[in-house]
Structure formats: structure tokens, C-alpha cells
Design a protein around this motif. Structure first.
Motif, mmCIF file in Angstrom:
data_model
loop_
_atom_site.group_PDB
_atom_site.id
_atom_site.type_symbol
_atom_site.label_atom_id
_atom_site.label_comp_id
_atom_site.label_asym_id
_atom_site.label_seq_id
_atom_site.Cartn_x
_atom_site.Cartn_y
_atom_site.Cartn_z
ATOM 1 N N ALA A 110 3.979 5.396 -5.756
ATOM 2 C CA ALA A 110 3.888 5.320 -7.222
ATOM 3 C C ALA A 110 2.801 6.256 -7.752
ATOM 4 N N GLU A 111 1.654 6.307 -7.062
ATOM 5 C CA GLU A 111 0.584 7.206 -7.501
ATOM 6 C C GLU A 111 1.005 8.662 -7.377
ATOM 7 N N ALA A 145 0.830 -1.207 0.000
ATOM 8 C CA ALA A 145 0.000 0.000 0.000
ATOM 9 C C ALA A 145 0.865 1.258 0.000
ATOM 10 N N ILE A 146 1.960 1.230 0.789
ATOM 11 C CA ILE A 146 2.863 2.379 0.829
ATOM 12 C C ILE A 146 3.526 2.590 -0.526
ATOM 13 N N PHE A 172 1.247 11.282 -10.448
ATOM 14 C CA PHE A 172 0.551 12.571 -10.474
ATOM 15 C C PHE A 172 1.529 13.705 -10.784
ATOM 16 N N VAL A 173 2.712 13.665 -10.156
ATOM 17 C CA VAL A 173 3.715 14.708 -10.407
ATOM 18 C C VAL A 173 4.133 14.705 -11.875
ATOM 19 N N LEU A 174 4.337 13.501 -12.436
ATOM 20 C CA LEU A 174 4.738 13.409 -13.842
ATOM 21 C C LEU A 174 3.637 13.909 -14.771
ATOM 22 N N TYR A 175 2.371 13.584 -14.439
ATOM 23 C CA TYR A 175 1.268 14.095 -15.246
ATOM 24 C C TYR A 175 1.212 15.620 -15.193
ATOM 25 N N PHE A 176 1.421 16.166 -13.992
ATOM 26 C CA PHE A 176 1.382 17.625 -13.835
ATOM 27 C C PHE A 176 2.500 18.286 -14.627
#
Length: 219
Positions: free
Chosen positions: A77-78, A71-72, A82-86
Motif C-alpha cells: 500500500a505504501e 506488514a506485506i 508513493f507511485v500515485l504521489y509521484f
């Protein structure tokens, strides 16, 4: 084996067992993911009954839950995704600003051309469509070059080590895998198309609103 027909039994050679005075590490796995919490609770209860300690005492037995670790890792990874998408979206929008500047310079340099077209009967929508299409063409060409470079980087880099060495993951699933999927291409194409449309809109409107007489006088 007749006495142990199930697959949950573990056999250790007697000679190997005699080398150790006690067992300090037990590896177990739930039969199904739904029984994960129940399995941990049952193992604690069994060990507590055998070694006479309170099941609520978390210091008596240290359970390393790989589910919590997963889970960690999933959260990390999520977050990275998100940072890469931004960053990718921001980069595309900055590229759109560059396209807008190019189109504004193009409108300025072709002011007399626009005046001639309007004098010959071209309407505002014709000028607007022309510059919008030019902006989208520039954006599309840039996108094609970007896709080609992305495929080249994915092929050259492939994967980079991340958490697999730390977690002793032989599958290497916790490493950074560079993948260019269809969903990523569709998303980036949509964002790029929107950026190109917005970048070309203001220069196209400006060109369509030029007065033909003033445009013909422009030096």
C-alpha cells in the motif's frame, strides 16, 4: 461457568468432535499486540511438548502469521501510495509547462499592449505582477476544475477490490479506497501553486524586460 471462569476457554460439542480424527487448524490471537511474538513462541513450545518435536523445526507446524501478512500488505500500500504521489506531482508539473506556454504566447500577442503600458509610465514590477497574477489565476481555475472532477470520481468509483477477496477480509480494508482528504487537497494545492508560480515567472520576466519602443513597433 464455575470451573472455567476465564474467557480463554473454547467448548466444542462432543458430537462435533467425534466427527474428526484430528485437529488440523488452530486459530489463536494474542491478548495484546505487544505479546504477538511471545504468543507464537508459547504455542510452538506447547505443541512441541505435546507432540514431541523440536521447537526450532519450522516444518513441523506451519504458523500463518497475519502480522507478517499485514506488514506485506502495508508495504504494498505504501509503494502504491508513493507511485500515485509521484504521478500526481509529475502531472501537475506538466500542467505547469502548459501554463508557461500559454503565458509565453500571451506575452507575444500582447507585445504592443505592454509597450503602451510602459510608455504611459508602467514600471517593470507592474508588468511582472500582472503576468504572474494571470498565470496564478489560470492555475487556480484549473485546480478548481480538477478538485471538482476528483470529487466526482471519488463519488462515482468509491472503492475497488484489491486484496480483500484474496485474504478473506470481511472489513474490505485491504481494498483500494478512493478518498479525497484535507491533507491531499493541501498538498496538491501547494504543488499546484508552486507550479503556477514557476510557470508564470519566466513569461512575466520576459514581458517586464521588453523595450517600450521595440514593443510599440511590434506587428
Amino acid at each position: 461457568n464455575y470451573f472455567y471462569p476465564d474467557k480463554l476457554s473454547v467448548f466444542v460439542p462432543y458430537t462435533v468432535n467425534m466427527r474428526r480424527e484430528y485437529v488440523d487448524n488452530i486459530l489463536f490471537q494474542a491478548m495484546t499486540p505487544e505479546l504477538h511474538e511471545q504468543t507464537i513462541r508459547q504455542v510452538r513450545e506447547l505443541l512441541a511438548s505435546r507432540h514431541r518435536f523440536n521447537t526450532q523445526d519450522t516444518r513441523a507446524v506451519n504458523v500463518r502469521d497475519t502480522g507478517e501478512s499485514a506488514a506485506i500488505i502495508g508495504g504494498i500500500a505504501e509503494g502504491l501510495q508513493f507511485v500515485l504521489y509521484f504521478i500526481g506531482t509529475l502531472t501537475l508539473m506538466i500542467g505547469g509547462v502548459g501554463v508557461m506556454n500559454i503565458m509565453l504566447v500571451s506575452v507575444t500577442e500582447r507585445t504592443r499592449e505592454i509597450g503602451v503600458r510602459k510608455a504611459l509610465g508602467a514600471k517593470r514590477r507592474h508588468i511582472l505582477t500582472q503576468f504572474l497574477l494571470e498565470a496564478l489565476t489560470i492555475t487556480c481555475l484549473g485546480g478548481l476544475v480538477g478538485i471538482a472532477l476528483s470529487y466526482l470520481l471519488v463519488w462515482a468509483i468509491g472503492s475497488r477490490p484489491f486484496l480483500a477477496a484474496l485474504l478473506d477480509d470481511p472489513t474490505r480494508q485491504t481494498d483500494i479506497q478512493l478518498v479525497l482528504s484535507g491533507n491531499i487537497l493541501l498538498t496538491s494545492t501547494g504543488i499546484l501553486g508552486l507550479a503556477g508560480l514557476l510557470a508564470g515567472l519566466w513569461p512575466a520576466v520576459r514581458a517586464s524586460r521588453l523595450d517600450p519602443i521595440e514593443a510599440l513597433r511590434y506587428e
